[in-house]
Design a protein around this motif. Sequence first.
Motif, PDB file in Angstrom:
ATOM      1  N   LEU A  69       0.318  -1.371   0.044  1.00 16.18           N
ATOM      2  CA  LEU A  69      -0.121  -0.005  -0.100  1.00 16.18           C
ATOM      3  C   LEU A  69       0.483   1.413  -0.147  1.00 16.18           C
ATOM      4  N   VAL A 143      -6.228  -3.302   6.570  1.00 12.63           N
ATOM      5  CA  VAL A 143      -5.673  -2.987   4.781  1.00 12.63           C
ATOM      6  C   VAL A 143      -5.490  -5.052   4.751  1.00 12.63           C
ATOM      7  N   ARG A 162      -5.588  -3.893  -0.832  1.00 13.62           N
ATOM      8  CA  ARG A 162      -4.347  -3.995  -1.106  1.00 13.62           C
ATOM      9  C   ARG A 162      -4.107  -4.468  -2.949  1.00 13.62           C
TER      10      ARG A 162
END
Length: 207
Positions: A69, A143, A162
């Motif tokens: 990310l 995430v 992600r």
Amino acid sequence: MPQDFDIALGHTAADWKRLKLDPHARDTSDWKTAIAMLRARMEDRFFSPVQLLIDTQVPCKQVHGFVVLAIDCLRMEMLQGFRKGLKDHKGKSGELFERFLVAWPVFPENLPATKAASAWAREVYVSCRCALLHSGCSNGFTVGISGEAFTFDDEALRDINRTKLHAEIELVYNAYFEDLLKSEKSDLRANFLRMDVICAVATREES
């Protein structure tokens, strides 16, 4: 800075300096070469390393999320910088990042109506981009590897997929490369010549 250096695998600054790049010219071999150089640079230095991390994914378990990310946040700002022809992003990172998001269909399609798109873009900039790059942590969101690229509740960013985000960013870059091949996109082409700064070209002769 040395007179010559690699700008991508198989391409050097000297190779770039030899190109004749008129933003108004039709689809020339030099423009195709220039775009291939940028594509190779993005592939070698950013996309492929991230894709390698994604491909080593443990089944059903998210790993490497922060580094994937963080690099993709860089890529979003970097592409917007190329679009605008900026030679230096100092003091402009927030604006570039947020404008990229607001103009990107992937971002506003699932936004709650509680805030304007620009406010949500600021939320992602602060909670994701800045938190990851400056503090090495997320600021209240997770995430993951499933769902939409961005998931929000009414008040905050809650989740980033992600893997999907990375794939969508790659599509944006591919569309940008295709646009650079079009002579009618002369402003975009002229801004793309910020590569001269990367390649230490002091001035560009008229071609």
